[in-house]
Each structure stands twice: as C-alpha cells, then as structure tokens.
Design a protein around this motif. Structure first.
Motif, PDB file in Angstrom:
ATOM      1  N   ALA A   1      -0.557   6.679  -0.231  1.00  0.00           N
ATOM      2  CA  ALA A   1      -1.256   7.809  -0.849  1.00  0.00           C
ATOM      3  C   ALA A   1      -2.716   7.448  -1.099  1.00  0.00           C
ATOM      4  O   ALA A   1      -3.614   8.269  -0.891  1.00  0.00           O
ATOM      5  CB  ALA A   1      -0.582   8.198  -2.160  1.00  0.00           C
ATOM      6  N   THR A   2      -2.957   6.210  -1.523  1.00  0.00           N
ATOM      7  CA  THR A   2      -4.335   5.748  -1.687  1.00  0.00           C
ATOM      8  C   THR A   2      -4.452   4.386  -1.011  1.00  0.00           C
ATOM      9  O   THR A   2      -3.450   3.785  -0.611  1.00  0.00           O
ATOM     10  CB  THR A   2      -4.718   5.571  -3.167  1.00  0.00           C
ATOM     11  OG1 THR A   2      -4.037   4.415  -3.665  1.00  0.00           O
ATOM     12  CG2 THR A   2      -4.355   6.786  -3.988  1.00  0.00           C
ATOM     13  N   SER A   3      -5.689   3.916  -0.925  1.00  0.00           N
ATOM     14  CA  SER A   3      -5.894   2.633  -0.251  1.00  0.00           C
ATOM     15  C   SER A   3      -5.808   1.460  -1.228  1.00  0.00           C
ATOM     16  O   SER A   3      -6.141   0.344  -0.855  1.00  0.00           O
ATOM     17  CB  SER A   3      -7.250   2.637   0.445  1.00  0.00           C
ATOM     18  OG  SER A   3      -8.268   2.806  -0.520  1.00  0.00           O
ATOM     19  N   ALA A   4      -5.378   1.719  -2.458  1.00  0.00           N
ATOM     20  CA  ALA A   4      -5.346   0.636  -3.455  1.00  0.00           C
ATOM     21  C   ALA A   4      -4.339  -0.430  -3.047  1.00  0.00           C
ATOM     22  O   ALA A   4      -3.267  -0.128  -2.525  1.00  0.00           O
ATOM     23  CB  ALA A   4      -5.002   1.203  -4.816  1.00  0.00           C
ATOM     24  N   ARG A   5      -4.712  -1.685  -3.327  1.00  0.00           N
ATOM     25  CA  ARG A   5      -3.847  -2.809  -2.988  1.00  0.00           C
ATOM     26  C   ARG A   5      -2.973  -3.134  -4.197  1.00  0.00           C
ATOM     27  O   ARG A   5      -3.447  -3.199  -5.319  1.00  0.00           O
ATOM     28  CB  ARG A   5      -4.735  -4.004  -2.648  1.00  0.00           C
ATOM     29  CG  ARG A   5      -4.001  -5.250  -2.205  1.00  0.00           C
ATOM     30  CD  ARG A   5      -4.867  -6.481  -2.454  1.00  0.00           C
ATOM     31  NE  ARG A   5      -6.201  -6.360  -1.904  1.00  0.00           N
ATOM     32  CZ  ARG A   5      -6.598  -6.963  -0.780  1.00  0.00           C
ATOM     33  NH1 ARG A   5      -5.774  -7.723  -0.123  1.00  0.00           N
ATOM     34  NH2 ARG A   5      -7.833  -6.823  -0.376  1.00  0.00           N
TER      35      ARG A   5
ATOM     36  N   PHE B   1       0.887  -1.172   0.000  1.00  0.00           N
ATOM     37  CA  PHE B   1       0.000   0.000   0.000  1.00  0.00           C
ATOM     38  C   PHE B   1       0.916   1.210   0.000  1.00  0.00           C
ATOM     39  O   PHE B   1       1.793   1.322   0.860  1.00  0.00           O
ATOM     40  CB  PHE B   1      -0.892   0.003   1.235  1.00  0.00           C
ATOM     41  CG  PHE B   1      -1.806  -1.190   1.293  1.00  0.00           C
ATOM     42  CD1 PHE B   1      -2.970  -1.216   0.559  1.00  0.00           C
ATOM     43  CD2 PHE B   1      -1.478  -2.291   2.077  1.00  0.00           C
ATOM     44  CE1 PHE B   1      -3.803  -2.321   0.595  1.00  0.00           C
ATOM     45  CE2 PHE B   1      -2.301  -3.393   2.112  1.00  0.00           C
ATOM     46  CZ  PHE B   1      -3.462  -3.417   1.376  1.00  0.00           C
TER      47      PHE B   1
END
Lengths: 420, 369
Positions: free
Chosen positions: B13-17, B10
């Motif tokens: 900056a974003t919660s993207a996996r 992660f």
C-alpha cells in the motif's frame, strides 16, 4: 533470477543493506555473459522465438541488481506477456500490411510514402506503449511505476520533432529531446509520486554543438563540394557512350567521387570517435534532469567511462572476429570438397545452409558481445554515477496504477523499434 | 529446525519499509511487526518467489493485485520456507522444465513453418492465382513492370532500355511483332501480351503478371534460328497462360508473411528469411518450368515450328553460362527438361516461323542509333 545463489558468501547474506541515499549496481558480468551465450544458442535454434524469454531474463537481471537506498528493483513482466503482445501486434499489423498492398495497387509509388508515414507514427506509438508496459512491470518497495498520457499524441509529436531533426541535420535534437522527455516524465509516476524532467534543451545544445560542428559541418561542405564538382550538363549528355573513363573525366564525376569518399571517411571516423562522447553527454544530461517529486537525480558520469565501455566492446568484438575467422575459413574450404559429389541443387542447398548458419551464429555472437559489454557496461556506469537527493521521500509513497497491456512491446518488436 | 526469522516487509500500500519477525506457522507465514502487530498471514501455497538479486529471497502472493513483498536474507530461514512451500522453488527446476517445453514447442513450430513454406504456400498460390480477376492482374503487372524496369535498366550504355525504337532497329521490331503475332494468335489468351526486347546481355527472358514478356538482347544474340527464339518465347507465353507471375507474387507474399512477420525480428534473422525465400522459390519453380515447357512445345507445334529447338537452345546456353547462372537456379536440371521436350515433340514436318530476311532483321533489333 529467482534462485538463491548458493555461492554467495555467508557474510553477505544477513547483512541488511544500509538505507543510504546512493544507487549501486550489484550484477556480476559472468552470469550475464552466461545468460546471453545460452540465449544466443537458443535464439538460433528456435528461429528467434526464444527472444521473449531472453529479453525477460535480461531485464530481470538488470532490474534486480540495481539497488537504490538499499532496496533493489523488481521486474515483474513475464515472457508469456511479451509473446501475447507480439501475437496481438501481428493481429493488428497483418490487416494493415494487406491494406498497404491494396492501396499500392491503386496509388502506385505514392503508397510507399504513405506506408512509411503510417509505420513511423505506429513505431513511436509502440515505443510509448512499450515504455508504459515496462514501467508498470517495475516494482520498487512493493509499489509499481506507471505512466499516463496519450500514446497517439506522443507519436505525432515525436514524428514532427524527428522531421525537424532530420531537416536541420540534427541541430534541433536537444530541444526535441527535452520536449519529448518532458512529456514522458510528466506522465511517469512512482506510486502517487509524479515525475518530471528538468533538463534544458539549451544546455544540451551548448554542450553538443561542438560535436555537431566537427561532424556535420564537414559533411555539409563535402556534400556541396561533391555536387558542385559534377558537371551536370556533361552528365546529362549521355554521348560519352562506351568510353567510361573519359566520360567520368568530362562529367567531373571522378572529382566528385574523391570528395564523396573523403566526406564518407570523415563522417565514419567522426561517428566512431564522437558517438561515445555524444552518448556520455546525452546520458549525463538526461539522468541529471530526472525528478520524482522532491527527489532529484544528478549524474557524475565521466566521458572516459563511456569511451572505456566502447573500447572493451571493440576489443571483445575483435577477438571474436579472430575466433570466427578461425572456424569459418577452414569450413569454407572443407564444405565444397565434401559436397563435390552432389548434384547442383542439393549442393546449392547445403552451401547456402552452411553459409546462413555461419552468418547467423556470427551475428548473434556480435549481438551478445554488444549486450554484455555496451548495454551492461553503460547501465552499470550510469547507475553508479547517480546521486539522489531527498531519498527519504521514496519511503512515503502510496501505491497507485495498474499493470498495462504488453501490446506496445509486441508492436515495437514487430516493427523493430524495441528499446531495452 | 528453524521456525522463525526476520525479514523486511513492504505491505504493497505504501513504500514504507517494515522490519518484521516471520513465524513459520503450520498453514503459512505469519508476519509481525516489531511491536507484535500481525501484518499478514500468507498460506504456503499462495507464496510466489519473485525476481530478486542473488542472496535475497523475495516473496509475494501469487495472483494478488497488491504487490506486498517479504524479503528474507537469511539463507537457512529461506531454505526452511522453500521446503514448506510448493510454489517457491529456488532450485529453478520448474522454471527449467517450463523453458524446455518452450524450446521443444518452438522447434516443432519451426518444423511446421518450414513444412507450410515448402508444401502449403505453393499449393495455396496455385489454387488462388486462377481466382484473381484479370483486371487486378493487369494492375499488378503495371506496378511490377515499373519496378522491373527500374532494376534492369542500367542505362550506362547511353541507349534506351527498350530495343526496336530507332530507325535502324525498326525492321527488327517489325520481325519481332510478326513472330509474336503468330504465337499470340495460336495461344488465344484472355489478355493481350506486351512483349518487349530489352537491352540486357544475359541469355534470358522473363514474364511478369499482366502479360509483360521481356526478351533479353543476350537471348536473341545466342539464338541460332528463329525456331530457337520462338521456342523460348513460347515457353514464356506458357508462363503468362498459367499466370505464373501472379502465382509467384502470391508465393512471395505468403513467404514474407510466414518468415518476415511470424518469425519476427532477431539479429541475423534477415539472412535466414532471405536464404529461405530464395531456396523455396527456386524449389517452387521446378514444376512451373516443366509445365511452361510442355505448353511451349504444344504452342510451337500449333504454329508448325520446330518444338525441339527449345531443347537444343537450352542445352547450348546451359553449357556456356557463367558460374551461378540464373537459368540453372531458376530452372530444373536442363538435361531432364531437354529429354521431356524431346519426348513430347511430334514428328510432323516443320517450317521456320520467320524467313531469312526477317530473322536477319530481328538479330539486329538492338543495334541502336
């Protein structure tokens, strides 16, 4: 919690959890019990200073083992921060207490009312600030939660609502809760995703009003009956003098005592039996009202689960009481014999010391049992009862927010209004 | 030797996996996405293992405001990272060492707290009490008097708390005032005394800040001569002269501060605080009582009454009081006190401070109606 548990079977490692929309709790009771038992002993020997470390351990355990859509939460707070918050709280409270003392010299009785008011507002202020601390130390997928909003505004609203709750014997509790929760959730963010609360006060009122009728109405009737049974003119007439029993009869106090006793028993019974039911209703209502953007939460929590949690607590507490009695009773017989030779002063100190140590050990034991059964049990069954809709939204959140100061935690600790 | 593995990343900056390949380069971790883009290069000594569930090694960068996280679920690969990075310590040894330090210092702090409570607080209170202006002491006394009245006045007997106000009790009050006048004149205190006889069955007397002296009915009942009663009151006047009430308030405030606030709140802590305060206050009172005894002896000699009467009275009531008696808890061993009083008392001839008639009247000051 930072250790890589060597006992985890190989199959579990490497199996990347599926990205489903469900929530689960993976904490085992055994390590939690160990944590608490260890903590209780250290609390006793460090006179409570260890509590900052224990609290941090407990939160790490609960957060780390709570998994949403295949990823677990992370508690990044540290015990040092809590200690710092507590020291700041002392720096704030000491002059305040000194001020109360000086005001008491000037105003007399009135000052205790003033102090109560100030401390109540400060307590709610602390609760809100502590929530901010905990949220900003909660990280999920590399993004932290945070909280906006004025803690003073929250504190004043909370005090006004609680005044209303107390003056209506709890009848406005659902509306107060829904208002306060709305305020909290509106100011809660996961990254840039704003929270809100959609639980309706009316709905909670409708669900809870039967409980209120069962518990509070007999209390009201009993109180009125108690007051009316007393013949106030006979009571005021102090001529009854030495003959206590005839005076009790004449003033109606004997009858009043019966009414008061019955009311007390009823309230106690209602509390023990209905409190878990009430808590289940509130927890289900509260979690089902939580929203983060498009993400909605619903809870399938059953009342029987909460009752089961409390039943387990009572069983453990009962067994612990037996064990404690098995230690304390022989101790109480042996210690006076051992100290029989000593003078009165050292004897007094030895017995007091033994008594206090036993009391503290037992109190800490009950507290550990409560945490391991009720706190962990409720956390587990609430977490596992949750259904999350639109979990995909959680993958597209942008980080925002800064870590907040632990002063709220310190104040809450010093004023004994702490949460988790 | 493992030199690469897979993980979940992660970026903070974003919660993207991101499913990533992690390479163990000589100087640090190299994190690459599936398409080979370099997502991060983390030096081994910047790594920090953050709280995670069992079976997952979760890494962050120490001191970084960006919460980038790398999760490794493969045990061998996690071991390989651990062996290369000094800050990552999954055995928990450094954490345990830190905790041990905390525990040891907490114990030292506790010892220091007890030390200050036993020696520091009474010393500070003794130095501070004479500095408090009398005007403040009077105000304090008024407040404490209200509280003392509320806690002592049980009222169930149907008679007033204070003795000496009904017609039958008036002569007793006059005799009491006569006794008090002699003592007060001889003492020559900077503030006036407010002595009262109160309806309490115990053989006791207390002095509050601001010169309030409560003589309990039980004390008058048990006294066999005016000298005995006067001896106890002279002792109480000693407390007022030494400002012991104010000193006790300061001590209690100091102890509340030390134990109540610094110790903070934990389950069972209340009992520790209460017991510690009781024991410490008892231990403080020893010197104070001895000093008041000495003052009492001198004051009795000044009004030509018998100073030894206090000692006689003390040994008599100490023998008869019930188990857990207040007078024993609050007072040093009676035998020692009596010996000191005997030693201090001169051999000058004495005469009773009240005549037979006044003494009889005083004995019935609480006869009510």
């Amino acid at each position: 919690m930072t250790t890589f548990d060597a006992t985890v079977p190989a199959a579990q490692i490497g199996a990347v959890a599926p990205a489903g929309g469900f929530v689960r709790f993976r904490g085992e009771p055994r390590p939690f019990w160990r944590l608490l038992a260890h903590g209780a002993v250290l609390l006793m020997f460090t006179l409570g200073i260890y509590r900052f470390w224990l609290t941090t351990d407990i939160r790490r355990f609960l957060w780390s083992n709570t998994e949403l859509a295949g990823e677990s939460f992370e508690y990044t707070g540290t015990a040092r921060e809590l200690l710092l918050g507590f020291l700041i709280a002392i720096a704030i409270l000491l002059p305040l207490y000194a001020g109360f003392f000086l005001v008491a010299l000037r105003l007399g009785e009135l000052s205790s009312l003033l102090a109560l008011l100030v401390l109540t507002v400060l307590g709610h202020y602390a609760v809100y600030r502590a929530r901010r601390y905990r949220l900003t130390r909660t990280v999920y997928r590399g993004v932290r939660f945070h909280q906006s909003g004025s803690a003073w505004r929250y504190a004043i609203c909370a005090v006004l609502w609680w005044t209303l709750i107390l003056s209506t014997l709890g009848l406005v509790y659902p509306f107060a809760q829904s208002r306060l929760e709305r305020f909290k959730m509106r100011n809660t963010f996961f990254g840039n995703l704003q929270g809100r609360f959609e639980g309706s006060g009316v709905r909670l009122f409708l669900r809870g009003c039967i409980l209120w009728l069962i518990a509070v109405v007999p209390f009201g009737i009993g109180s009125v009956a108690t007051v009316r049974a007393v013949d106030w003119s006979a009571l005021a007439d102090a001529a009854g003098g030495d003959d206590l029993s005839s005076w009790l009869e004449a003033s109606g106090l004997a009858g009043a005592m019966v009414y008061a006793g019955l009311t007390g028993i009823w309230v106690l019974l209602a509390f023990v039996l209905l409190y878990p039911v009430f808590q289940a209703i509130v927890l289900r209502w509260w979690t089902s009202g939580l929203r983060f953007g498009e993400v909605a939460v619903t809870s399938r929590l059953r009342t029987a689960q909460v009752l089961g949690v409390y039943a387990r607590f009572l069983l453990c507490a009962f067994l612990f009481s037996l064990a404690a009695a098995a230690v304390v009773i022989p101790g109480a017989i042996v210690i006076p014999k051992l100290t029989g030779e000593l003078d009165s002063m050292p004897k007094e100190i030895v017995t007091t010391f033994a008594g206090v140590a036993a009391y503290v050990a037992i109190a800490l034991g009950y507290s550990a049992i409560y945490q391991a059964t009720v706190k962990l049990g409720l956390w587990r069954c609430v977490v596992e009862s949750l259904d999350i809709s639109n979990p995909a939204v959680l993958e597209q959140v942008t980080a925002a927010g800064q870590p907040a100061s632990p002063v709220g935690e310190g104040l809450a600790d010093a004023l004994s209004v702490g949460g988790i | 030797m493992t030199t690469s593995g897979s993980g979940t990343f992660f970026d903070g900056a974003t919660s993207a996996r991101h499913a990533v390949a992690v390479e163990l380069a000589p100087e640090g971790l190299r994190i690459r996405s599936a398409d080979g883009t370099l997502l991060g290069e983390w030096p081994y000594d910047d790594l920090e293992s953050v709280p995670s569930p069992a079976g997952v090694l979760r890494l962050g960068r120490a001191g970084s405001p960006v919460l980038a996280r790398l999760e490794i679920r493969d045990r061998e690969f996690a071991d390989a990272i651990d062996s290369r990075s000094i800050p990552v310590d999954r055995s928990g040894r450094s954490e345990r060492r830190m905790r041990t330090r905390v525990i040891v210092w907490s114990l030292i702090a506790t010892a220091s707290l007890v030390g200050v409570a036993v020696w520091g607080v009474p010393l500070i209170a003794t130095r501070l009490a004479p500095l408090i202006p009398y005007s403040l002491e009077l105000r304090l006394g008024e407040l404490i008097e209200v509280q003392a009245r509320a806690s002592l006045d049980t009222r169930h007997a149907g008679a007033a708390f204070e003795c000496g106000n009904t017609a039958k009790e008036k002569p007793g009050r006059a005799a009491f005032d006569k006794l008090m006048n002699q003592l007060e004149t001889a003492a020559g205190l900077p503030i006036p005394l407010h002595p009262l006889v109160v309806r309490q069955p115990e053989a006791n007397a207390i002095t509050l800040p601001g010169g309030y002296i409560y003589v309990f009915q039980g004390l008058i009942d048990k006294a066999e001569s005016p000298d005995e009663l006067a001896g106890v009151i002279a002792h109480e006047v000693g407390h007022a002269a030494h400002r012991d009430g104010t000193r006790a308030v300061l001590q209690a405030a100091g102890l509340s501060l030390l134990f109540g606030i610094l110790l903070g709140d934990f389950v069972g802590g209340g009992a520790v605080v209460f017991a510690a305060k009781t024991i410490l206050q008892t231990s403080y009172s020893r010197e104070v009582e001895t000093a008041a005894d000495a003052y009492g002896v001198l004051l009795m000699a000044r009004i030509n009454a018998d100073p030894r009467a206090l000692g006689r009275f003390l040994s008599r009531i100490a023998g008869t009081t019930h188990p857990g008696p207040k007078i024993l808890l609050d007072h040093p061993e009676t035998r020692d006190r009596v010996a000191v009083i005997e030693a201090m008392s001169g051999t000058a001839p004495t005469r009773p401070p009240l005549d037979q008639a006044d003494w009889a009247a005083l004995k019935s000051i609480c006869s009510s109606s």
